[in-house]
Design a protein around this motif. Structure first.
Motif, PDB file in Angstrom:
ATOM      1  N   ALA A 170      42.883  43.938  44.324  1.00  0.00           N
ATOM      2  CA  ALA A 170      41.608  43.552  44.826  1.00  0.00           C
ATOM      3  C   ALA A 170      40.871  44.728  45.585  1.00  0.00           C
ATOM      4  CB  ALA A 170      41.713  42.460  45.572  1.00  0.00           C
ATOM      5  N   ILE A 171      41.620  45.463  46.245  1.00  0.00           N
ATOM      6  CA  ILE A 171      41.375  46.576  46.971  1.00  0.00           C
ATOM      7  C   ILE A 171      40.474  47.483  46.224  1.00  0.00           C
ATOM      8  CG2 ILE A 171      41.818  48.534  48.676  1.00  0.00           C
ATOM      9  CD1 ILE A 171      43.640  46.591  49.988  1.00  0.00           C
ATOM     10  N   SER A 172      41.218  47.735  45.197  1.00  0.00           N
ATOM     11  CA  SER A 172      40.897  48.919  44.085  1.00  0.00           C
ATOM     12  C   SER A 172      39.574  48.502  43.437  1.00  0.00           C
ATOM     13  CB  SER A 172      41.928  49.116  43.220  1.00  0.00           C
ATOM     14  OG  SER A 172      41.999  47.913  42.156  1.00  0.00           O
ATOM     15  N   ALA A 173      39.436  47.096  43.198  1.00  0.00           N
ATOM     16  CA  ALA A 173      38.102  46.542  42.454  1.00  0.00           C
ATOM     17  C   ALA A 173      37.029  46.620  43.476  1.00  0.00           C
ATOM     18  CB  ALA A 173      38.407  45.128  42.150  1.00  0.00           C
ATOM     19  N   ILE A 174      37.518  46.445  44.952  1.00  0.00           N
ATOM     20  CA  ILE A 174      36.131  46.387  45.609  1.00  0.00           C
ATOM     21  C   ILE A 174      35.884  48.060  45.875  1.00  0.00           C
ATOM     22  CG2 ILE A 174      35.599  46.257  48.219  1.00  0.00           C
ATOM     23  CD1 ILE A 174      37.757  43.766  48.067  1.00  0.00           C
ATOM     24  N   ALA A 175      36.840  48.706  45.963  1.00  0.00           N
ATOM     25  CA  ALA A 175      36.484  50.262  46.084  1.00  0.00           C
ATOM     26  C   ALA A 175      35.670  50.858  44.941  1.00  0.00           C
ATOM     27  CB  ALA A 175      37.690  51.221  46.291  1.00  0.00           C
ATOM     28  N   PRO A 225      38.931  37.464  39.527  1.00  0.00           N
ATOM     29  CA  PRO A 225      39.399  36.342  39.134  1.00  0.00           C
ATOM     30  C   PRO A 225      40.473  36.416  37.883  1.00  0.00           C
ATOM     31  CG  PRO A 225      37.112  36.384  38.768  1.00  0.00           C
ATOM     32  CD  PRO A 225      37.364  37.570  39.559  1.00  0.00           C
ATOM     33  N   LEU A 226      39.810  37.460  36.784  1.00  0.00           N
ATOM     34  CA  LEU A 226      40.285  37.363  35.536  1.00  0.00           C
ATOM     35  C   LEU A 226      41.699  38.567  35.619  1.00  0.00           C
ATOM     36  CD1 LEU A 226      37.327  37.169  33.458  1.00  0.00           C
ATOM     37  CD2 LEU A 226      38.930  35.445  34.141  1.00  0.00           C
TER      38      LEU A 226
END
Length: 504
Positions: A113-118, A376-377
């Protein structure tokens, strides 16, 4: 205000239902491609180019889909890095340093999740930079004459060492091979060159056939050789429990990483690998003893992800404004544009403004789509990591062959594509990079044309090539770009390997 008006028009293109649908498809496929270790964005885009022709997509739709694939692959590279400690591609290497330790501590979902946000923040910052910088650079490029353009092409070749990260001698050899292939066909005087009486070669070598062969088919051969067995089961992903406080703690990191990544992407030859490395290194120095880098620090995941995704969007700046790719993947996108009779460069912002601003707007939209997809996926992408390549190979092969045949309905092109694939496989075995070959093939004709124009204007005086201040500056940058990777490149790679080994 003029830029804002163009951007609004671009959103009209990007938000058209069919373009939005293909952006979503591209983002999903790109994330999947990025998650599969070894494929990377350049191979992913090359494999899917035939799909764009098979579907008969208009230029703006095809480019929107493939830039979404590009962005998605940069997002997806972190999945195998965090779960398997295997980078999806080279820029994702730095994500392993803290991402995998987080997964070992039972925080795989938080790391993803952190990597996706970054990644989202890095791409968003770089896309805003693209909006602000690209029109200014395009206007500046209108002052270029043939001598300046020739010097610019030399600069592009001189900085290839930074893009490929390989031996400079082999890089120059690869570029020479590409330039040689570019001479095949009938020149401007009507003279046949290296056609050997083969009718199909009179118009030269098709960019798309060369790219799909060198990248996609050679990658299939590598799959057969090294991954013929079953897939490797990824680490189990826990239920996500990420607080707003934890998201806020990585916000300054993502801002710094996004800016550094964008600068790395704009600089010819720097690329996403440098963006991820300097973002991680700077963050480690800023935080010092306050951080737990190498032990599973969330900021050690955010920094490289913001850096490499910022660089991927930044690399579009020189491609769109100057017609010079800033990365291997943008070299493949450049080939797509040329094959669709669109010439990247300053005139593209006036002659094809709808395409340029549609793609830029699609990058903004695509970032939000990727963020919505990736959190989510992520479970779906994780499960797809365990699919054996023997099931993926037939699908990829079918897409490549059907796509190429749909372009010309010529069996010769299929044989030619396979020949390029075998050649690409051999070259990769010899550690000769493929991107310089493609760049030589793409830029060779324009480079030759500008050289001819410059010499015609000067009545054959070679000094015209360095007669202006701008051309002298470009030549100086070319010399620096040629020497710098030789000096800095080995040091950078040693440090990246050392950092990886410390974690392992």
């Amino acid at each position: 205000m003029e830029t804002l008006g163009y951007l609004i028009d671009g959103f009209g293109v990007a938000l058209a239902p069919h373009n939005l649908m293909f952006a979503l498809i591209g983002a999903f496929l790109g994330t999947l491609i990025g998650a599969l270790p070894g494929l990377g964005p350049a191979n992913g885009v090359a494999i899917l180019i035939p799909l764009a022709f098979t579907l008969g997509l208009p230029p703006e739709t095809a480019l929107i889909m493939l830039t979404s694939v590009y962005a998605g692959a940069m997002y997806g590279g972190r999945i195998s890095s965090i779960l398997l400690n295997i980078p999806g591609d080279e820029p994702a290497m730095m994500t392993c340093l803290d991402g995998y330790p987080m997964a070992q501590k039972g925080k795989a979902a938080e790391a993803l999740a952190i990597s996706a946000i970054a990644s989202f923040m890095g791409s968003l910052i770089a896309t805003i930079g693209l909006i602000l910088l690209a029109p200014l650079l395009a206007k500046f490029a209108l002052t270029f004459g043939p001598a300046e353009y020739f010097a610019l092409f030399v600069l592009a070749f001189a900085t290839l060492g930074g893009i490929t990260g390989k031996n400079p001698v082999k890089t120059i050899l690869a570029a020479a091979i590409g330039l040689m292939i570019a001479t095949v066909g009938i020149d401007s005087t009507g003279t046949q060159r290296y056609t050997f009486g083969v009718l199909e070669l009179y118009e030269g070598v098709d960019f798309i056939i060369a790219i799909v062969g060198l990248f996609a088919i050679s990658e299939l051969l590598f799959f057969i050789e090294s991954r013929a067995g079953g897939g490797k089961g990824p680490m189990k992903v826990n239920k996500l429990s990420l607080s707003w406080k934890e998201i806020g703690s990585i916000f300054p990191t993502t801002l710094r990483g996004g800016v550094l990544g964008f600068i790395s992407g704009v600089l010819p030859g720097a690329g996403a690998s440098l963006g991820s490395f300097i973002s991680y290194t700077l963050e480690k120095k800023i935080l010092g003893s306050k951080g737990r880098f190498g032990e599973g620090d969330p900021r050690g995941v955010a920094a490289p992800e913001a850096g490499n995704n910022g660089a991927s969007s930044g690399a579009l700046v020189p491609m769109l404004t100057l017609g010079v790719p800033g990365s291997g993947t943008t070299a493949v996108l450049l080939a797509l544009l040329i094959s669709m009779n669109i010439t990247p460069g300053p005139m593209m912002f006036t002659q094809n403004a709808d395409i340029v601003w549609g793609v830029i707007a699609a990058l903004l939209v695509g970032n939000f789509l990727l963020l919505l997809l990736n959190i989510p996926l992520v479970g779906i992408f994780v499960k797809l990591l365990s699919v054996p390549p023997k099931y993926l190979l037939p699908i990829v092969t079918m897409v490549a062959f059907v796509g190429i045949y749909s372009i010309s309905n010529s069996a010769f092109d299929l044989y030619f594509m396979v020949a390029f694939g075998v050649a690409g496989y051999i070259l990769r075995k010899l550690e000769i990079p493929l991107v310089p070959i493609i760049l030589g093939l793409l830029l060779g004709p324009e480079m030759e044309k500008n050289l001819g124009h410059a010499l015609t204007i000067s009545n054959g005086e070679w000094s015209v090539l360095w007669s202006s201040g701008l051309s002298i500056t470009l030549w100086a940058l070319a010399i620096i770009g040629l020497v710098l990777p030789v000096v800095v490149g080995p040091v950078l790679r040693r440090r990246m390997r050392a950092a990886q080994e410390n974690v392992d």
